[in-house]
Design a protein around this motif. Structure first.
Motif, PDB file in Angstrom:
ATOM      1  N   THR A 248       6.630  -2.991  -3.015  1.00 36.65           N
ATOM      2  CA  THR A 248       6.841  -1.546  -2.960  1.00 36.65           C
ATOM      3  C   THR A 248       8.304  -1.178  -2.717  1.00 36.65           C
ATOM      4  O   THR A 248       8.609  -0.015  -2.445  1.00 36.65           O
ATOM      5  CB  THR A 248       5.982  -0.921  -1.851  1.00 36.65           C
ATOM      6  OG1 THR A 248       6.356  -1.491  -0.580  1.00 36.65           O
ATOM      7  CG2 THR A 248       4.504  -1.161  -2.104  1.00 36.65           C
ATOM      8  N   ASP A 249       9.195  -2.149  -2.813  1.00 32.46           N
ATOM      9  CA  ASP A 249      10.635  -1.897  -2.667  1.00 32.46           C
ATOM     10  C   ASP A 249      10.974  -1.271  -1.323  1.00 32.46           C
ATOM     11  O   ASP A 249      11.844  -0.399  -1.231  1.00 32.46           O
ATOM     12  CB  ASP A 249      11.147  -1.000  -3.801  1.00 32.46           C
ATOM     13  CG  ASP A 249      10.927  -1.618  -5.174  1.00 32.46           C
ATOM     14  OD1 ASP A 249      11.041  -2.852  -5.285  1.00 32.46           O
ATOM     15  OD2 ASP A 249      10.621  -0.874  -6.127  1.00 32.46           O
ATOM     16  N   GLY A 250      10.292  -1.699  -0.288  1.00 33.04           N
ATOM     17  CA  GLY A 250      10.578  -1.197   1.051  1.00 33.04           C
ATOM     18  C   GLY A 250       9.956   0.146   1.366  1.00 33.04           C
ATOM     19  O   GLY A 250      10.185   0.676   2.458  1.00 33.04           O
ATOM     20  N   LYS A 251       9.167   0.690   0.463  1.00 33.57           N
ATOM     21  CA  LYS A 251       8.531   1.982   0.692  1.00 33.57           C
ATOM     22  C   LYS A 251       7.132   1.784   1.263  1.00 33.57           C
ATOM     23  O   LYS A 251       6.516   0.729   1.111  1.00 33.57           O
ATOM     24  CB  LYS A 251       8.428   2.775  -0.619  1.00 33.57           C
ATOM     25  CG  LYS A 251       9.759   3.058  -1.293  1.00 33.57           C
ATOM     26  CD  LYS A 251       9.550   3.803  -2.601  1.00 33.57           C
ATOM     27  CE  LYS A 251      10.866   4.071  -3.310  1.00 33.57           C
ATOM     28  NZ  LYS A 251      10.660   4.788  -4.597  1.00 33.57           N
ATOM     29  N   THR A 252       6.624   2.819   1.903  1.00 32.37           N
ATOM     30  CA  THR A 252       5.225   2.814   2.307  1.00 32.37           C
ATOM     31  C   THR A 252       4.358   3.019   1.072  1.00 32.37           C
ATOM     32  O   THR A 252       4.845   3.504   0.034  1.00 32.37           O
ATOM     33  CB  THR A 252       4.947   3.940   3.320  1.00 32.37           C
ATOM     34  OG1 THR A 252       5.154   5.211   2.676  1.00 32.37           O
ATOM     35  CG2 THR A 252       5.882   3.829   4.521  1.00 32.37           C
TER      36      THR A 252
ATOM     37  N   PHE B 237      -3.934   6.429  -8.150  1.00 35.36           N
ATOM     38  CA  PHE B 237      -4.615   5.461  -7.282  1.00 35.36           C
ATOM     39  C   PHE B 237      -3.793   4.181  -7.270  1.00 35.36           C
ATOM     40  O   PHE B 237      -3.563   3.554  -8.302  1.00 35.36           O
ATOM     41  CB  PHE B 237      -6.024   5.190  -7.793  1.00 35.36           C
ATOM     42  CG  PHE B 237      -6.782   4.210  -6.934  1.00 35.36           C
ATOM     43  CD1 PHE B 237      -6.937   4.420  -5.582  1.00 35.36           C
ATOM     44  CD2 PHE B 237      -7.347   3.068  -7.487  1.00 35.36           C
ATOM     45  CE1 PHE B 237      -7.633   3.518  -4.787  1.00 35.36           C
ATOM     46  CE2 PHE B 237      -8.047   2.164  -6.715  1.00 35.36           C
ATOM     47  CZ  PHE B 237      -8.186   2.385  -5.360  1.00 35.36           C
ATOM     48  N   LEU B 238      -3.318   3.812  -6.083  1.00 37.64           N
ATOM     49  CA  LEU B 238      -2.445   2.648  -5.923  1.00 37.64           C
ATOM     50  C   LEU B 238      -3.152   1.543  -5.156  1.00 37.64           C
ATOM     51  O   LEU B 238      -3.795   1.801  -4.135  1.00 37.64           O
ATOM     52  CB  LEU B 238      -1.175   3.056  -5.160  1.00 37.64           C
ATOM     53  CG  LEU B 238      -0.270   1.916  -4.673  1.00 37.64           C
ATOM     54  CD1 LEU B 238       0.423   1.233  -5.854  1.00 37.64           C
ATOM     55  CD2 LEU B 238       0.754   2.428  -3.663  1.00 37.64           C
ATOM     56  N   ILE B 239      -3.009   0.326  -5.645  1.00 37.18           N
ATOM     57  CA  ILE B 239      -3.427  -0.866  -4.902  1.00 37.18           C
ATOM     58  C   ILE B 239      -2.168  -1.657  -4.579  1.00 37.18           C
ATOM     59  O   ILE B 239      -1.498  -2.176  -5.474  1.00 37.18           O
ATOM     60  CB  ILE B 239      -4.420  -1.730  -5.693  1.00 37.18           C
ATOM     61  CG1 ILE B 239      -5.707  -0.951  -5.962  1.00 37.18           C
ATOM     62  CG2 ILE B 239      -4.736  -3.016  -4.929  1.00 37.18           C
ATOM     63  CD1 ILE B 239      -6.744  -1.741  -6.750  1.00 37.18           C
ATOM     64  N   ASP B 240      -1.840  -1.734  -3.306  1.00 32.21           N
ATOM     65  CA  ASP B 240      -0.629  -2.389  -2.832  1.00 32.21           C
ATOM     66  C   ASP B 240      -0.997  -3.759  -2.270  1.00 32.21           C
ATOM     67  O   ASP B 240      -1.501  -3.867  -1.150  1.00 32.21           O
ATOM     68  CB  ASP B 240       0.028  -1.510  -1.764  1.00 32.21           C
ATOM     69  CG  ASP B 240       1.214  -2.185  -1.098  1.00 32.21           C
ATOM     70  OD1 ASP B 240       1.724  -3.182  -1.653  1.00 32.21           O
ATOM     71  OD2 ASP B 240       1.638  -1.724  -0.012  1.00 32.21           O
ATOM     72  N   MET B 241      -0.732  -4.791  -3.055  1.00 32.30           N
ATOM     73  CA  MET B 241      -1.077  -6.146  -2.639  1.00 32.30           C
ATOM     74  C   MET B 241      -0.087  -6.706  -1.615  1.00 32.30           C
ATOM     75  O   MET B 241      -0.401  -7.667  -0.919  1.00 32.30           O
ATOM     76  CB  MET B 241      -1.126  -7.069  -3.855  1.00 32.30           C
ATOM     77  CG  MET B 241      -2.162  -6.670  -4.896  1.00 32.30           C
ATOM     78  SD  MET B 241      -3.840  -6.597  -4.225  1.00 32.30           S
ATOM     79  CE  MET B 241      -4.126  -8.340  -3.862  1.00 32.30           C
ATOM     80  N   GLU B 242       1.090  -6.112  -1.519  1.00 29.81           N
ATOM     81  CA  GLU B 242       2.076  -6.583  -0.543  1.00 29.81           C
ATOM     82  C   GLU B 242       1.606  -6.307   0.877  1.00 29.81           C
ATOM     83  O   GLU B 242       1.712  -7.171   1.758  1.00 29.81           O
ATOM     84  CB  GLU B 242       3.427  -5.907  -0.793  1.00 29.81           C
ATOM     85  CG  GLU B 242       4.507  -6.322   0.200  1.00 29.81           C
ATOM     86  CD  GLU B 242       5.815  -5.604  -0.017  1.00 29.81           C
ATOM     87  OE1 GLU B 242       6.792  -5.932   0.685  1.00 29.81           O
ATOM     88  OE2 GLU B 242       5.876  -4.702  -0.873  1.00 29.81           O
TER      89      GLU B 242
END
Length: 290
Positions: free
Chosen positions: A95-99, A124-129
């Motif tokens: 996410t490049d340092g973003k929430t 709709f976002l799925i953030d695997m980080e």
């Protein structure tokens, strides 16, 4: 031979006009090159715009198969035509340092998504980080997917997210959102702006501290001059004016009275919490972890 010789002689005698043409081309070479660059840029931009506005599945974390991507693109097109609302799916491993909230909002705004003047739609976002998923709403979707409805979608999706059934979750979010759009905004829906102001800067803290210290010193000096009676000859007659009377007091406890009443819980809020994205666009939304 004579004919060939005449042709050669003709061209040799007309070299000046040909050099004139080259001189003209050389003179306007910069203008022609600039025109070609502008036309190529416009053509490239038009191609990019078409690609940008047509794609709605951005599986950067490779969570879906090719067939699942195609199926989702088709389902999203039907969603848009039926509900007049945009829908974008994004998965990422960085996410490049973003929430997740900031990443979802910026992805939606910076890529020109949304329908109508208010750019209405959802992402709709799925953030695997960070192992999180998030729903970002814009325009009229802020009122349709209020906090309660988003929480219901999130709670119903958490177990499938933990089990890795990402395709099923996306289809469920599409179906549930479509149902809420059909129902319209909930009764007494209102927007509640969330305070997302940043912490005070160091300069602000220093200025506030100096102002506070200065006010305290000024107040102390004022009190000292008016109430400490400096440089005065008056002395209060402590011994003459002081006296002490002792009395006896008794209190007897007779009984206790306890009053109880039922305090009903406030009804769940039908509001939509909003915040301002980095682009200046208002967004709603919410998410969970898996």
């Amino acid at each position: 031979m004579n004919r060939d010789f005449c042709c050669i002689r003709y061209f040799s005698n007309h070299t000046y006009p040909s050099w004139g043409v080259f001189a003209i081309l050389k003179k306007y070479n910069s203008l022609i090159s600039f025109t070609i660059i502008i036309l190529f840029s416009l053509f490239s931009f038009s191609i990019y715009t078409v690609a940008e506005t047509s794609e709605r599945v951005f599986d950067q974390a490779n969570l879906l198969s090719a067939d699942e991507k195609n199926s989702l693109e088709q389902a999203i097109n039907e969603f848009k035509e039926k509900n007049n609302q945009d829908f974008v799916f994004v998965s990422t491993e960085n996410t490049d340092g973003k929430t997740p909230e900031e990443y979802a909002d910026d992805f939606y705004d910076n890529n020109g998504f949304g329908l109508g003047n208010d750019k209405s739609g959802m992402l709709f976002l799925i953030d695997m980080e960070h192992r999180k998923f998030h729903i970002s709403t814009t325009g009229s979707m802020i009122d349709i997917l209020n906090d309660n409805r988003i929480n219901q979608i999130v709670n119903s999706s958490t177990e499938d997210m933990k089990d890795g059934r990402y395709y099923d979750v996306i289809k469920y979010v599409l179906t549930a959102s479509s149902g809420y759009i059909k129902d319209g905004p909930a009764a007494n829906t209102h927007r509640v702006a969330r305070d997302n102001s940043k912490a005070f800067s160091i300069l602000t803290i220093i200025i506030a501290s100096i102002a506070g210290i200065g006010s305290a010193i000024g107040f102390y000096v004022y009190i000292s001059r008016n109430y400490l009676l400096k440089k005065a000859t008056y002395h209060y007659p402590y011994y003459e004016m002081s006296s002490l009377d002792l009395t006896e007091s008794r209190t007897s406890k007779v009984f206790d009275i306890t009053t109880t009443r039922h305090i009903p819980k406030p009804p769940p809020s039908s509001g939509s919490s909003t915040h301002m994205g980095s682009s200046g666009t208002s967004h709603g939304g919410g998410g969970g972890s898996f």
